[in-house]
Design a protein around this motif. Structure first.
Motif, mmCIF file in Angstrom:
data_model
loop_
_atom_site.group_PDB
_atom_site.id
_atom_site.type_symbol
_atom_site.label_atom_id
_atom_site.label_comp_id
_atom_site.label_asym_id
_atom_site.label_seq_id
_atom_site.Cartn_x
_atom_site.Cartn_y
_atom_site.Cartn_z
ATOM 1 N N GLU A 337 4.986 65.874 57.919
ATOM 2 C CA GLU A 337 3.465 66.422 58.511
ATOM 3 C C GLU A 337 2.738 66.554 57.439
ATOM 4 O O GLU A 337 1.545 66.212 57.872
ATOM 5 N N ASN A 338 3.077 66.868 56.269
ATOM 6 C CA ASN A 338 2.093 66.993 55.133
ATOM 7 C C ASN A 338 1.355 65.556 54.994
ATOM 8 O O ASN A 338 0.354 65.138 54.702
ATOM 9 N N VAL A 339 2.364 64.247 54.912
ATOM 10 C CA VAL A 339 1.779 62.989 54.369
ATOM 11 C C VAL A 339 0.916 62.375 55.730
ATOM 12 O O VAL A 339 -0.012 62.175 55.155
ATOM 13 N N ARG A 341 -0.928 64.405 57.886
ATOM 14 C CA ARG A 341 -1.889 65.070 58.083
ATOM 15 C C ARG A 341 -2.895 64.830 56.616
ATOM 16 O O ARG A 341 -4.161 64.690 56.939
ATOM 17 N N ASN A 342 -2.298 64.402 55.605
ATOM 18 C CA ASN A 342 -3.206 64.026 54.658
ATOM 19 C C ASN A 342 -3.812 62.632 54.785
ATOM 20 O O ASN A 342 -5.074 62.565 54.873
ATOM 21 N N ALA A 343 -2.945 61.839 55.674
ATOM 22 C CA ALA A 343 -3.448 60.453 55.908
ATOM 23 C C ALA A 343 -4.900 60.725 56.955
ATOM 24 O O ALA A 343 -5.930 59.975 56.997
ATOM 25 N N LEU A 404 -0.111 71.448 47.475
ATOM 26 C CA LEU A 404 1.301 71.870 47.299
ATOM 27 C C LEU A 404 2.309 70.854 48.326
ATOM 28 O O LEU A 404 3.312 70.762 48.176
ATOM 29 N N GLY A 405 1.262 70.139 49.186
ATOM 30 C CA GLY A 405 1.928 69.456 50.205
ATOM 31 C C GLY A 405 2.844 68.363 49.552
ATOM 32 O O GLY A 405 3.980 68.399 49.852
ATOM 33 N N LEU A 406 2.332 67.618 48.865
ATOM 34 C CA LEU A 406 3.201 66.205 48.246
ATOM 35 C C LEU A 406 4.161 66.831 47.207
ATOM 36 O O LEU A 406 5.308 66.429 47.518
HETATM 37 MG MG LIG Z 1 -1.436 67.955 51.987
#
Ligand SMILES: [Mg+2]
Ligand SMILES: Nc1ncnc2c1ncn2[C@@H]1O[C@H](COP(=O)(O)OP(=O)(O)OP(=O)(O)O)[C@@H](O)[C@H]1O
Length: 440
Positions: A337-339, A341-343, A404-406
């Motif tokens: 989800e983090n990756v 959403r970053n994209a 902190l996501g990655l």
């Molecule tokens: Mg992130």
């Protein structure tokens, strides 16, 4: 070092064994009945020849005998001088002296011309083993070899002690808080065990130093990120306490809302830090269970598409046959989800985010998440998994994230014994590749 010690010990053992065995053989050869018979027969022959042909002829006869027998014969004249010593003269003096002390067999005779002689024959039957050793010089050889190995062992031990003392001194320094202490010395160039141990300890000190500085960095980043919302919350509360604001419902509401937002942000930040610390310190021996990769990706894509759709951003994924991977469902959802959403956040409007699944390997599946954004400055790519890193140097909350996501994603993937790779792509964009183990 162990090789040198082994060579010295083997050589010493071989020399001592050889010495003892040869001396033992010699001693036992002399104790046999046959040997004693030959000895007696030779004795008779010697006296007979002296009486018939003279002492010179008798001595020439002795020299034709087996050296073992010759060694045991001693002839003295009437002045008590030893006259037959050609063979024995080659022996070191203490051995000759030893021999004389044990003679117990006396024989007096006259030669052809009436000269007096005395014949002594060495008795070896009661010879102790230590005397057998010294008997033929083997004790000397054994002593020399032991002496050499003692000196070599001393130097080896000296060198080893010095290296170990140097290591102990550095370890003490580290214990006293000097994390820049380093073991040094010429012994470090050796490829032996002590040299290897010193190199490993140096590496360990470096790792501990890095870990400590990472922890300090994390602590100062957390403090920094806590400070801003706390300051804003304090400011809002200050306003709320003012009379003119309290009498203005619109303003009052605005500041109450601000205080709540900052409070929520503090709460979120602390939860994220806790999630990161838990993932970082998690035991990798967790039991992973089989899960469907399609299910994880479908869920993540569906949620992300909800955010992407209003900006006309499309997520395309080549989901085909279902792949079963080993993992923990909620943790993998969080990582993907983090990756994704970053994209979604970084890709420009009207562009596509591509999710590629590479299932060509029989053990590992690789998932690439590719956007069309600006990517990250090349010299900062390796910092993306560092806690609180945001590539916009202002550390501002452009996307409202904490950086902190990655790091959480990296920790989760590590926990799954997988790997995470991040790279800029041509002409622009970022590719995040996650590899996970498939169920066998
Ligand atoms: Mg992130
Ligand atoms: N796809 C991307 N394209 C460009 N930069 C990116 C991309 N993904 C991450 N980054 C950069 O890496 C930084 C760290 O990302 P990370 O996901 O760790 O934190 P975040 O998204 O800022 O906050 P959060 O903790 O909420 O995820 C981002 O702030 C951003 O600068």
């Amino acid at each position: 070092m162990w090789l040198i010690s082994l060579i010295i010990i083997t050589l010493t053992a071989a020399l001592v064994l050889f010495g003892t065995r040869s001396a033992g053989k010699l001693a036992s050869a002399r104790k046999t009945e046959t040997h004693m018979d030959i000895l007696r027969q030779s004795e008779r022959e010697l006296i007979l020849r002296a009486q018939l042909y003279g002492i010179n002829e008798a001595m020439s006869y002795v020299q034709t005998l087996d050296p073992l027998i010759q060694e045991q014969f001693y002839i003295y004249n009437n002045n008590n001088d030893e006259i037959m010593s050609t063979f024995k003269a080659k022996k070191p003096f203490w051995i000759v002296q030893n021999r004389k002390t044990i003679s117990n067999h006396n024989n007096e005779f006259y030669d052809r011309w009436g000269n007096y002689f005395r014949l002594e024959i060495e008795d070896v039957l009661n010879m102790p083993i230590w005397f057998s050793l010294s008997y033929s010089g083997y004790a000397l050889r054994t002593f020399i070899s032991l002496f050499i190995s003692a000196i070599a062992a001393y130097f080896l031990a000296y060198q080893m002690c010095n290296s170990i003392l140097a290591i102990a001194a550095t370890v003490r320094e580290v214990k006293n808080g000097n994390m820049f202490a380093k073991i040094s010395g010429t012994f470090m160039e050796n490829k032996d065990e002590v040299g290897q141990l010193a190199h490993s300890i140096n590496h360990m000190i470096e790792s501990i130093r890095d870990m400590r500085s990472n922890e300090q960095q994390l602590l100062s980043d957390v403090a920094h990120d806590l400070r801003s919302p706390l300051a804003r919350q304090k400011l809002a509360l200050n306003f709320i306490s003012k009379k003119e604001v309290q009498f203005n419902p619109l303003k009052l509401n605005e500041f109450i809302e601000r205080a709540e937002i900052e409070n929520e942000r503090l709460n979120d930040l602390i939860s994220e830090v806790l999630i990161y610390l838990r993932a970082e310190n998690s035991n990798t021996s967790i039991s992973l269970s089989p899960i469907s990769l399609n299910q994880i990706l479908s869920e993540v894509i569906e949620d992300a598409a909800f955010e992407a759709h209003p900006q006309n951003k499309v997520i395309h994924c080549n989901l085909q046959e279902d792949i079963i991977i080993l993992g923990i469902y909620p943790k993998l959802i969080r990582a993907f989800e983090n990756v994704v959403r970053n994209a979604v956040f970084h890709t420009p409007m009207n562009t596509t985010i591509t999710i590629n699944i590479d299932n060509s390997d029989s053990h590992i599946v690789r998932i690439d998440i590719i956007d069309q954004g600006d990517g990250v400055p090349e010299n900062k790519v390796h910092l993306l998994t560092r806690p609180f890193f945001r590539s916009d140097s202002s550390r501002g909350t452009v996307n409202g994230g904490y950086g902190l996501g990655l790091p959480i994603c990296q920790a989760i993937i590590n926990e799954h014994l997988g790997s995470l790779a991040i790279a800029n792509i041509d002409p622009h964009g970022l590719k995040v590749s996650i590899s996970l183990n498939k169920k066998k």
